[in-house]
Design a protein around this motif. Structure first.
Motif, mmCIF file in Angstrom:
data_model
loop_
_atom_site.group_PDB
_atom_site.id
_atom_site.type_symbol
_atom_site.label_atom_id
_atom_site.label_comp_id
_atom_site.label_asym_id
_atom_site.label_seq_id
_atom_site.Cartn_x
_atom_site.Cartn_y
_atom_site.Cartn_z
ATOM 1 N N ALA A 183 0.831 -1.211 0.000
ATOM 2 C CA ALA A 183 0.000 0.000 0.000
ATOM 3 C C ALA A 183 0.858 1.250 0.000
ATOM 4 O O ALA A 183 0.599 2.203 -0.760
ATOM 5 C CB ALA A 183 -0.931 -0.019 1.204
ATOM 6 N N HIS A 184 1.871 1.257 0.830
ATOM 7 C CA HIS A 184 2.749 2.432 0.903
ATOM 8 C C HIS A 184 3.476 2.653 -0.413
ATOM 9 O O HIS A 184 3.533 3.775 -0.936
ATOM 10 C CB HIS A 184 3.763 2.258 2.032
ATOM 11 N N ALA A 185 4.022 1.598 -0.982
ATOM 12 C CA ALA A 185 4.776 1.723 -2.232
ATOM 13 C C ALA A 185 3.874 2.159 -3.376
ATOM 14 O O ALA A 185 4.248 3.005 -4.196
ATOM 15 C CB ALA A 185 5.451 0.399 -2.563
ATOM 16 N N ALA A 186 2.672 1.588 -3.464
ATOM 17 C CA ALA A 186 1.738 1.948 -4.528
ATOM 18 C C ALA A 186 1.318 3.400 -4.418
ATOM 19 O O ALA A 186 1.177 4.105 -5.431
ATOM 20 C CB ALA A 186 0.518 1.031 -4.482
ATOM 21 N N ARG A 187 1.141 3.863 -3.207
ATOM 22 C CA ARG A 187 0.721 5.245 -2.988
ATOM 23 C C ARG A 187 1.788 6.232 -3.465
ATOM 24 O O ARG A 187 1.473 7.298 -3.988
ATOM 25 C CB ARG A 187 0.442 5.454 -1.498
ATOM 26 N N GLU A 188 3.053 5.861 -3.323
ATOM 27 C CA GLU A 188 4.150 6.770 -3.651
ATOM 28 C C GLU A 188 4.594 6.683 -5.111
ATOM 29 O O GLU A 188 5.273 7.586 -5.600
ATOM 30 C CB GLU A 188 5.351 6.468 -2.745
ATOM 31 N N ALA A 189 4.233 5.623 -5.812
ATOM 32 C CA ALA A 189 4.759 5.397 -7.158
ATOM 33 C C ALA A 189 3.855 5.988 -8.237
ATOM 34 O O ALA A 189 2.650 6.159 -8.048
ATOM 35 C CB ALA A 189 4.925 3.901 -7.394
ATOM 36 N N ARG A 190 4.445 6.252 -9.387
ATOM 37 C CA ARG A 190 3.667 6.625 -10.571
ATOM 38 C C ARG A 190 3.254 5.373 -11.343
ATOM 39 O O ARG A 190 2.167 5.302 -11.898
ATOM 40 C CB ARG A 190 4.494 7.540 -11.474
ATOM 41 N N ILE A 191 4.173 4.407 -11.409
ATOM 42 C CA ILE A 191 3.921 3.142 -12.087
ATOM 43 C C ILE A 191 4.076 2.017 -11.080
ATOM 44 O O ILE A 191 5.031 1.994 -10.300
ATOM 45 C CB ILE A 191 4.913 2.924 -13.245
ATOM 46 N N VAL A 192 3.138 1.080 -11.095
ATOM 47 C CA VAL A 192 3.216 -0.110 -10.244
ATOM 48 C C VAL A 192 3.278 -1.324 -11.169
ATOM 49 O O VAL A 192 2.464 -1.456 -12.085
ATOM 50 C CB VAL A 192 2.002 -0.211 -9.307
ATOM 51 N N ILE A 193 4.244 -2.174 -10.945
ATOM 52 C CA ILE A 193 4.401 -3.384 -11.754
ATOM 53 C C ILE A 193 3.948 -4.585 -10.944
ATOM 54 O O ILE A 193 4.442 -4.819 -9.833
ATOM 55 C CB ILE A 193 5.865 -3.576 -12.197
ATOM 56 N N ASN A 194 3.001 -5.333 -11.487
ATOM 57 C CA ASN A 194 2.553 -6.558 -10.835
ATOM 58 C C ASN A 194 3.412 -7.719 -11.296
ATOM 59 O O ASN A 194 3.243 -8.245 -12.392
ATOM 60 C CB ASN A 194 1.086 -6.850 -11.152
ATOM 61 N N ALA A 195 4.336 -8.122 -10.441
ATOM 62 C CA ALA A 195 5.180 -9.290 -10.706
ATOM 63 C C ALA A 195 4.926 -10.354 -9.650
ATOM 64 O O ALA A 195 5.800 -11.160 -9.332
ATOM 65 C CB ALA A 195 6.654 -8.889 -10.719
ATOM 66 N N THR A 196 3.713 -10.356 -9.101
ATOM 67 C CA THR A 196 3.328 -11.377 -8.123
ATOM 68 C C THR A 196 2.791 -12.600 -8.856
ATOM 69 O O THR A 196 2.382 -12.497 -10.020
ATOM 70 C CB THR A 196 2.239 -10.843 -7.166
ATOM 71 N N PRO A 197 2.767 -13.776 -8.230
ATOM 72 C CA PRO A 197 2.200 -14.955 -8.877
ATOM 73 C C PRO A 197 0.760 -14.691 -9.310
ATOM 74 O O PRO A 197 -0.070 -14.244 -8.508
ATOM 75 C CB PRO A 197 2.282 -16.023 -7.786
ATOM 76 N N ALA A 206 -1.883 -16.359 -9.863
ATOM 77 C CA ALA A 206 -3.029 -17.006 -9.223
ATOM 78 C C ALA A 206 -3.585 -16.187 -8.069
ATOM 79 O O ALA A 206 -4.786 -16.266 -7.767
ATOM 80 C CB ALA A 206 -2.638 -18.399 -8.737
ATOM 81 N N GLY A 207 -2.745 -15.384 -7.415
ATOM 82 C CA GLY A 207 -3.210 -14.591 -6.279
ATOM 83 C C GLY A 207 -3.207 -13.098 -6.527
ATOM 84 O O GLY A 207 -3.519 -12.315 -5.624
ATOM 85 N N SER A 208 -2.887 -12.690 -7.751
ATOM 86 C CA SER A 208 -2.732 -11.259 -8.048
ATOM 87 C C SER A 208 -4.021 -10.466 -7.898
ATOM 88 O O SER A 208 -4.017 -9.339 -7.388
ATOM 89 C CB SER A 208 -2.200 -11.068 -9.469
ATOM 90 N N LEU A 209 -5.137 -11.003 -8.366
ATOM 91 C CA LEU A 209 -6.389 -10.245 -8.368
ATOM 92 C C LEU A 209 -6.798 -9.858 -6.955
ATOM 93 O O LEU A 209 -7.097 -8.683 -6.690
ATOM 94 C CB LEU A 209 -7.497 -11.066 -9.038
ATOM 95 N N GLU A 210 -6.787 -10.796 -6.056
ATOM 96 C CA GLU A 210 -7.167 -10.509 -4.675
ATOM 97 C C GLU A 210 -6.194 -9.522 -4.030
ATOM 98 O O GLU A 210 -6.602 -8.572 -3.353
ATOM 99 C CB GLU A 210 -7.199 -11.810 -3.868
ATOM 100 N N ARG A 211 -4.911 -9.718 -4.277
ATOM 101 C CA ARG A 211 -3.891 -8.872 -3.679
ATOM 102 C C ARG A 211 -4.004 -7.421 -4.165
ATOM 103 O O ARG A 211 -3.907 -6.477 -3.382
ATOM 104 C CB ARG A 211 -2.513 -9.445 -4.018
ATOM 105 N N LEU A 212 -4.224 -7.248 -5.460
ATOM 106 C CA LEU A 212 -4.261 -5.900 -6.024
ATOM 107 C C LEU A 212 -5.604 -5.215 -5.824
ATOM 108 O O LEU A 212 -5.666 -3.987 -5.696
ATOM 109 C CB LEU A 212 -3.896 -5.949 -7.500
ATOM 110 N N ALA A 213 -6.685 -5.977 -5.813
ATOM 111 C CA ALA A 213 -7.999 -5.392 -5.563
ATOM 112 C C ALA A 213 -8.044 -4.715 -4.199
ATOM 113 O O ALA A 213 -8.752 -3.719 -4.004
ATOM 114 C CB ALA A 213 -9.085 -6.453 -5.668
ATOM 115 N N ALA A 214 -7.250 -5.222 -3.262
ATOM 116 C CA ALA A 214 -7.189 -4.625 -1.925
ATOM 117 C C ALA A 214 -6.482 -3.274 -1.930
ATOM 118 O O ALA A 214 -6.545 -2.530 -0.943
ATOM 119 C CB ALA A 214 -6.477 -5.587 -0.969
ATOM 120 N N LEU A 215 -5.819 -2.944 -3.040
ATOM 121 C CA LEU A 215 -5.083 -1.675 -3.144
ATOM 122 C C LEU A 215 -5.816 -0.663 -4.033
ATOM 123 O O LEU A 215 -5.213 0.229 -4.599
ATOM 124 C CB LEU A 215 -3.691 -1.930 -3.724
ATOM 125 N N ARG A 216 -7.122 -0.824 -4.148
ATOM 126 C CA ARG A 216 -7.900 0.013 -5.067
ATOM 127 C C ARG A 216 -7.676 1.501 -4.824
ATOM 128 O O ARG A 216 -7.476 2.279 -5.760
ATOM 129 C CB ARG A 216 -9.385 -0.335 -4.942
#
Length: 198
Positions: A38-52, A54-64
């Motif tokens: 959450a902290h990193a996404a808030r500070e960045a202009r670009i966020v790269i999803n390099a997570t597995p 299978a779990g990316s959708l749940e993980r990233l949806a929490a950072l809406r």
């Protein structure tokens, strides 16, 4: 210089972070520490999803909220794995991880790219014997242009980058992951990428 947060500190994320830092960007690599994403996404202009994938959708949806207005570069493929650990099947039949992310994050500019190659090629495309192709899928033209520039910083030549159109086209490139285990079993873990030959 662009502020970039890389979610995922495995081989893919680490490789991208190292190369982007070398290219002059300010890069933060995020592990699974509580609140770190959450902290990193808030500070960045670009966020790269390099997570597995299978779990990316749940993980990233929490950072809406944190991803509101940001560019989300999705390089993952959502698959189930076979007994040998290699991709066996797609999770989102008739769709794609990128589409699901865009639906869950309507105020985020999702761009799919770099998911049709083994990870070493992402940051060293010139090491292959013939030019590889990096595909772009996404709804926002400005976001795709920004990602195109990032790819050029990683060593991709302009004519090696193909814009396929909207985010729906990501289902085609994500399906290409099904080639990977068969190629690896046939020829070994030698870096390769899908290439459009003309």
């Amino acid at each position: 210089m662009t502020t970039i947060a890389v979610l995922g500190n495995g081989r893919v994320g680490g490789n991208l972070a190292t190369a982007l830092s070398r290219a002059g960007h300010e890069v933060t690599v995020v592990d699974r520490a509580p609140g770190a994403a959450a902290h990193a996404a808030r500070e960045a202009r670009i966020v790269i999803n390099a997570t597995p994938g299978a779990g990316s959708l749940e993980r990233l949806a929490a950072l809406r909220e944190e991803l509101h207005g940001k560019i989300l570069v999705d390089v993952s493929n959502a698959t189930t794995d076979g007994t040998d650990g290699l991709p066996e099947d797609l999770i989102y039949h008739g769709s794609s991880l990128a589409e699901r992310l865009q639906e869950a994050l309507p105020e985020t500019h999702v761009v799919k790219t770099l998911n049709t190659m083994l990870f070493p090629v992402m940051t060293a495309p010139t090491t292959l014997t013939q030019p590889p192709t990096a595909f772009l899928s996404g709804e926002d033209a400005h976001a795709k242009q920004t990602v195109r520039e990032m790819l050029i910083d990683l060593g991709w030549q302009k004519d090696w980058i193909t814009d396929l159109g909207g985010i729906r086209t990501a289902r085609a490139t994500e399906a290409a992951i099904l080639f990977v285990p068969h190629v690896i079993r046939a020829t070994g873990f030698t870096p390769f990428a899908i290439s459009i030959a003309r």
